[in-house]
Design a protein around this motif. Sequence first.
Motif, PDB file in Angstrom:
ATOM      1  N   ALA A  76      15.151 -29.746   5.751  1.00 59.67           N
ATOM      2  CA  ALA A  76      14.113 -30.762   5.950  1.00 59.67           C
ATOM      3  C   ALA A  76      14.623 -31.886   6.856  1.00 59.67           C
ATOM      4  N   VAL A  77      15.859 -32.306   6.666  1.00 58.66           N
ATOM      5  CA  VAL A  77      16.440 -33.340   7.531  1.00 58.66           C
ATOM      6  C   VAL A  77      16.521 -32.842   8.966  1.00 58.66           C
ATOM      7  N   TYR A  78      16.952 -31.596   9.139  1.00 55.01           N
ATOM      8  CA  TYR A  78      17.035 -31.038  10.488  1.00 55.01           C
ATOM      9  C   TYR A  78      15.656 -30.954  11.149  1.00 55.01           C
ATOM     10  N   ALA A  79      14.616 -30.643  10.345  1.00 52.49           N
ATOM     11  CA  ALA A  79      13.269 -30.500  10.901  1.00 52.49           C
ATOM     12  C   ALA A  79      12.764 -31.808  11.491  1.00 52.49           C
ATOM     13  N   LEU A  80      13.248 -32.950  11.001  1.00 52.81           N
ATOM     14  CA  LEU A  80      12.806 -34.246  11.508  1.00 52.81           C
ATOM     15  C   LEU A  80      13.547 -34.646  12.787  1.00 52.81           C
ATOM     16  N   LEU A  81      14.596 -33.915  13.153  1.00 47.69           N
ATOM     17  CA  LEU A  81      15.366 -34.216  14.360  1.00 47.69           C
ATOM     18  C   LEU A  81      14.799 -33.454  15.548  1.00 47.69           C
ATOM     19  N   PRO A  82      15.042 -33.937  16.763  1.00 42.14           N
ATOM     20  CA  PRO A  82      14.594 -33.195  17.948  1.00 42.14           C
ATOM     21  C   PRO A  82      15.290 -31.842  18.020  1.00 42.14           C
ATOM     22  N   GLY A  83      14.548 -30.825  18.401  1.00 44.35           N
ATOM     23  CA  GLY A  83      15.133 -29.502  18.530  1.00 44.35           C
ATOM     24  C   GLY A  83      14.188 -28.438  18.014  1.00 44.35           C
ATOM     25  N   PRO A  84      14.563 -27.169  18.174  1.00 41.04           N
ATOM     26  CA  PRO A  84      13.690 -26.069  17.739  1.00 41.04           C
ATOM     27  C   PRO A  84      13.618 -25.975  16.226  1.00 41.04           C
ATOM     28  N   THR A  85      12.473 -25.542  15.731  1.00 41.01           N
ATOM     29  CA  THR A  85      12.279 -25.301  14.304  1.00 41.01           C
ATOM     30  C   THR A  85      11.629 -23.931  14.124  1.00 41.01           C
ATOM     31  N   VAL A  86      11.671 -23.437  12.907  1.00 40.43           N
ATOM     32  CA  VAL A  86      11.081 -22.140  12.592  1.00 40.43           C
ATOM     33  C   VAL A  86       9.764 -22.365  11.877  1.00 40.43           C
ATOM     34  N   PHE A  97      17.575 -17.835   3.630  1.00 42.30           N
ATOM     35  CA  PHE A  97      16.546 -17.984   4.656  1.00 42.30           C
ATOM     36  C   PHE A  97      15.266 -18.561   4.070  1.00 42.30           C
ATOM     37  N   VAL A  98      14.912 -18.141   2.847  1.00 45.47           N
ATOM     38  CA  VAL A  98      13.702 -18.640   2.205  1.00 45.47           C
ATOM     39  C   VAL A  98      13.766 -20.155   2.024  1.00 45.47           C
ATOM     40  N   PHE A  99      14.889 -20.657   1.514  1.00 48.61           N
ATOM     41  CA  PHE A  99      14.986 -22.091   1.254  1.00 48.61           C
ATOM     42  C   PHE A  99      15.098 -22.890   2.554  1.00 48.61           C
ATOM     43  N   LEU A 100      15.754 -22.326   3.556  1.00 46.94           N
ATOM     44  CA  LEU A 100      15.764 -22.984   4.863  1.00 46.94           C
ATOM     45  C   LEU A 100      14.353 -23.062   5.429  1.00 46.94           C
ATOM     46  N   LEU A 101      13.587 -22.008   5.226  1.00 50.18           N
ATOM     47  CA  LEU A 101      12.220 -21.959   5.758  1.00 50.18           C
ATOM     48  C   LEU A 101      11.346 -23.032   5.109  1.00 50.18           C
ATOM     49  N   ILE A 102      11.543 -23.284   3.825  1.00 49.01           N
ATOM     50  CA  ILE A 102      10.759 -24.317   3.143  1.00 49.01           C
ATOM     51  C   ILE A 102      11.010 -25.682   3.778  1.00 49.01           C
ATOM     52  N   GLY A 103      12.269 -26.028   3.980  1.00 54.70           N
ATOM     53  CA  GLY A 103      12.588 -27.321   4.567  1.00 54.70           C
ATOM     54  C   GLY A 103      12.086 -27.476   5.988  1.00 54.70           C
ATOM     55  N   GLN A 104      12.030 -26.378   6.737  1.00 56.11           N
ATOM     56  CA  GLN A 104      11.633 -26.440   8.134  1.00 56.11           C
ATOM     57  C   GLN A 104      10.163 -26.806   8.329  1.00 56.11           C
ATOM     58  N   GLN A 105       9.335 -26.663   7.286  1.00 56.00           N
ATOM     59  CA  GLN A 105       7.903 -26.911   7.446  1.00 56.00           C
ATOM     60  C   GLN A 105       7.533 -28.388   7.353  1.00 56.00           C
ATOM     61  N   LEU A 106       8.509 -29.256   7.061  1.00 57.71           N
ATOM     62  CA  LEU A 106       8.202 -30.672   6.860  1.00 57.71           C
ATOM     63  C   LEU A 106       7.593 -31.298   8.113  1.00 57.71           C
ATOM     64  N   ALA A 107       8.150 -30.974   9.276  1.00 51.16           N
ATOM     65  CA  ALA A 107       7.661 -31.581  10.512  1.00 51.16           C
ATOM     66  C   ALA A 107       6.231 -31.161  10.832  1.00 51.16           C
TER      67      ALA A 107
END
Length: 577
Positions: free
Chosen positions: A56-66, A294-304
Motif C-alpha cells: 500500500a505504501v509503494y502504491a502511493l509512490l510514483p511508479g508502476p502498479t499492478v 502475491f495475493v497480499f501484495l495485490l491487495i495493497g496495490q489497489q489503494l491508489a
Amino acid sequence: MPEGRHVPEGRHVLEGRHVLGEIAFGLLGVALVVTAALTARRFGLPAPVLLVVASAVYALLPGPTVRLEPDLVLALIIPPLLYSAALSSSLVEIRANLRAVVSLSVLLVVVTAVVTGAALVAVVPGLSFAAACALGAALAPPDAVSALSIGRRVGLPDRLRTVIEGESLFNDATALTLYTVAVAAVVDGRFDVPLVAGRFLLAVVGGLAVGLAVSWLIGQLRRRIEDPVTETTVSLATPFAAYVPAEALHASGVLAVVTAGLILGSQSRSLLSGPARLHARAVWRLVDLLLEGFVFLLIGQQLAAVIPAIGDYPRSTVAAATAVTVGAIVLVRPLWLLLPAMLPTPETPPTPETPPTPETPPTPETPPTRPRFLSPHPYLSTRELVALSWSGMRGVISLAAVFALPLSVNGTGFPHRDLLVFCAYVAVLVTLVGQGLTFGPVLHRLGVRPDLDEGRRQRARARVAAADAGLRTLAALHDRGQLPDDLILRLRTVAEERKRRSEDSLRALKRADAGRPPTASLTEAFSRVRRTMIEAERDELQLWRDTGHLSDASLRLLEDELDHEEGALPPPQLPPS
C-alpha cells in the motif's frame, strides 16, 4: 518470424526492454515476499500484514502498479490456494465438525450479507437492497488465505484450526453464489427469493458433483503414474480441472475445487508413492508461499486506484457507509458465535458429539449451555469462541468480487459502484491489518494455545503401533521362510530401534506430565547427533568430489540419500517461549 514481414527497426529493443521491466518488477515482488517471510519469522509479525502495508505504501509512490484483474484472481490464483488447503485438511475432522462448518460457512455468510446490505441501504440514499447485498455477500466470507496463513504462525488448537479450515474452504462457495444472484437481481431490477434459493442449490449440487467426478478421474489417472514429477504435474493441474468445468456448467467452481482436494487428500496414501508425496508437498509449499505473497501484495496495490474514485461523494456519506460496512462484518461474527452461550441452559443438555479424535477426549471449560442448533461446536469453550470470533480476516476474494461488479447496468452505471468498492477495500484493510496484528495477542491473552505435548504423544503412540505392525509382518514373512535370516535380523533391528525411540519419547512426556524436570530424551539426542554426523558425511563427499574421486552425478545421488535420512529424523524441539 514469417518470411517477408517487415519489422520496424528498434521494435525488438523496445519489446525487450518492456519484458525486462516486467521481469524486474516481478523480482521485486518475490524479494518483498521473501523479506516479509524472514521478517515475520524474526520478529513474530504476520507476513500477510507486512506485505499489505508495504504494498500500500509503494502504491502511493510514483511508479508502476499492478491492477487487480478479478477474473484472473478468481480463475488462476484462488483455485490452487484452496486446493492446497483442502489437500492438507482432514476430511474426517471436518465431518466430525460438520455442524460448525455449516453454521459458519453457510448460515453466518447469509446473515452477514443481509445485515450488511440492510445497514448500507439505511445510510446511503438511493442504494438498492440488491446492490448492497452484493457488497455484503462479497465481504461475508473470511478469507481462507489470510486466516490459515496467520493461524499457522500464531499456533491454533486443533479444534479451532479444524473449524477455521472447514469454514474457509466452504464459505467462498456460499458467498460467491449469493453475490452472483444479487448482481443478477440488480440487472433484472428485482430480488426474487425463490430464484435466489434455487440458483444457490443448483450451484452447490453442481459443484459437489463436478468435484466428485474430477476426483475420481484424477484418482484413476494417478494410480497409473509412477514418476513423482509427473504425479506432481497432475496435482498442479487438478484444481483447474475441477474449476473450469464447474464454472462452465454454472455450478460452484470453488466448491468443486475444495471437494476434489478433500477427497484426493484423504486418498493420498493409496494414490501416491512415498517419493511422490514428498515431492508434491515441497512443490505445493512453494506454490503457497508465492501465491499467498502475491495475493497480499495485490491487495495493497489497489489503494491508489480506490481513493480517487470517491471524490464525488459527500464525506458524511462515505464515512457512514464505511462505518456500517466495517461494523457489520466485524460485529455479526462474534454475536453469532457468542449469543448462544449467553442464552439460558435448556432443560436437557444436548448430547455431546463424537470428539474429533479418540486420543483427545473433550474437557470443556464450561458446561454445554448453548442450544444444540445454534452452537458452533459443543466442545468449544467461551474463550475459544471469542478467539474464533476474531479470526474473520477478509482478503483478496472479497476485493476480486467487488472489483468484478459491472461498470454499467442497462446502459447506466452500476449504482454507487465506486462507493461500494471503497467500502470493501477499507473493510479488508481494517480486518486484515487490525485483526491480523492482534489475533496472536488475543489468543495469548485468552490462554488459547495448542497442546503441543498431546500432539507429540499422539505421534509417538502411532509410531509404536506402526512399528509393531511392521514387526508382525516381518515375523510372518520369516515363518514362511521367504527371507534369509540375516536380512530378517537387519530389518528387525531397524524396526525395533524406531520403536525404542518412540517409547523413549513417551517416557519423557510422562515425566513432564508428572511435574518432574524435563530432560532431553534419547530420541532428541539421537536426532541431534545424527544431524551432526550427516553434516560431516556431506563435507567428506564434497571433498571427494573436489579432489576428483567422485563425479557430480554420484555426489547428487549420495546427497539425496542423506537428505532423505535427515528428513526422516524427528524435527528439532524449539525451546519454550
